[in-house]
Design a protein around this motif. Sequence first.
Motif, PDB file in Angstrom:
ATOM      1  N   ASN A  46      -6.042   1.199  -6.664  1.00  0.00           N
ATOM      2  CA  ASN A  46      -4.691   1.692  -6.447  1.00  0.00           C
ATOM      3  C   ASN A  46      -3.837   1.544  -7.699  1.00  0.00           C
ATOM      4  OD1 ASN A  46      -4.611   1.979  -3.269  1.00  0.00           O
ATOM      5  ND2 ASN A  46      -5.611   0.024  -3.726  1.00  0.00           N
TER       6      ASN A  46
ATOM      7  N   THR B 279       0.820  -1.204   0.000  1.00  0.00           N
ATOM      8  CA  THR B 279       0.000   0.000   0.000  1.00  0.00           C
ATOM      9  C   THR B 279       0.857   1.258   0.000  1.00  0.00           C
ATOM     10  OG1 THR B 279      -1.814  -1.141   1.141  1.00  0.00           O
ATOM     11  CG2 THR B 279      -1.795   1.256   1.259  1.00  0.00           C
TER      12      THR B 279
ATOM     13  N   CYS C 167       1.515   2.504  -3.481  1.00  0.00           N
ATOM     14  CA  CYS C 167       0.339   2.700  -4.329  1.00  0.00           C
ATOM     15  C   CYS C 167      -0.149   4.146  -4.284  1.00  0.00           C
ATOM     16  CB  CYS C 167      -0.806   1.791  -3.862  1.00  0.00           C
ATOM     17  SG  CYS C 167      -0.517   0.028  -4.067  1.00  0.00           S
TER      18      CYS C 167
ATOM     19  N   VAL D 190      -0.361   1.053  -9.267  1.00  0.00           N
ATOM     20  CA  VAL D 190       0.903   0.490  -8.793  1.00  0.00           C
ATOM     21  C   VAL D 190       1.745   0.090  -9.992  1.00  0.00           C
ATOM     22  CG1 VAL D 190      -0.022  -1.866  -8.611  1.00  0.00           C
ATOM     23  CG2 VAL D 190       1.927  -1.204  -7.203  1.00  0.00           C
TER      24      VAL D 190
END
Length: 452
Positions: free
Chosen positions: A104, A72, A75, A106
Amino acid sequence: MSKKEKIIIVGAGLCGSLLALRMAQRGHQVVVYEKRGDMRLEEVDAGRSINLALSARGMMALDRVGLRKTITASCIPMNGRMIHPLDGNSFNSPYSGRSEDYINSVSRSDLNILLLNEADYNEDVTLHFDSPVKEVDLKNAAVKYIDPKTKELKSDQGDIVIGTDGAGSVVRRSLMSRTTELLFNYEQNFLRHGYKELSIPPTADGGWLIEKNALHIWPRGHFMIIALPNLDGSFTVTMFHPYGSDIGFNALGSDEKVKAFFEKYFPQLIEYIPDYINEYNQNPVGNLGTIKCYPWQAYGKTLIMGDASHAIVPFYGQGMNSSFEDVRVFDDMMDKYGDDWNTIFKKFQDARVDNTNAIADLAIDNFYEMRDKVDDRNFMLKRKLEMQLEQTFPEYYSKYSLVTFKPKLGYHDAMVQGRNQDKILLNICDEVKDVSEIDLNSVFQKLQKLNA
């Protein structure tokens, strides 16, 4: 687990590296063979990977290996689509009426490198790069691969072989070679579109030139451009473009034609992509295809998962998520059936095939939606109605939200429920000029009866 077994994994991409890590965490000995070099040591080819949208299904799988928090941090949340029509009047289309729902952005390579590192830290994982597998013995869980140093063909045998080697899977081809014996069905379909990557650079101080927390779309009917944010302030820009037309990839054969094309169809975008002509010339065109097949296993010894068994186009942002979900479901099967690989393989494929076929179909649907409908009057009205329904009745989920934000609901059930809801909502929107004319309670009750 009754004993440590040797698992050979073919392919060290996202699915393979996550699977290797999870199987090692369960105490198995894992050996991975990857045809490419070690991406941690070699630069990834430019223009060959689309930024990824990591959502709830993928996060649930990452929970299994304890990496949600770590990933996370790499992201960028995207709360919705920023639509850029040709007239320049951009507008935001949220993914959901619930503020906690987002996807998200990424980097594919950064995520893959993180998973490889985590797998490599585990003493039960052995990674072999530049080691293409050439043959698979389906019945005996053995592979033959090219040794990167001697260039000789060598053999290795495990208790099982799992192919996570992508759309061009050599393990799947081994299953296909037993078509009659296994009753193996295979279907491959290409879109008449390809993709090419460009980029929006960051600002001088490392900021973002356009809205950071959105997936940007420039829809133009038969083609489109999208952009996803990166941590360094840049955006990965992807053209999705047809072949075989006067403005197709095959027709834009000179700098003058490329320049004229962008000035006509993407004039507002040009100021953000200063190097677009050079990038257009340098970056390759990739193909977009769907693969469906069955069965995914043979003899309780060999299995395929991820893109090797169900490659899809990227327009629902679920390719990686569905592959990660494969790992989670496989992990669930191991909890239920121990090391009974024959049962695990059969239960796994039968739990997944209808769901992965469903998300493949939804991804094609979403391609046409993103390309043709995001600035369509009825579509925009339906989205506005869906947002108000989700804000007023949090237990209501649109089709997109069912797929993206309800990870415990299978893709197939999400598709069926979502399509049925869409029919009702589009019929309602066709009869009104504005959402203010619609009785939300009445619509919600109708949808509840539909889903009862």
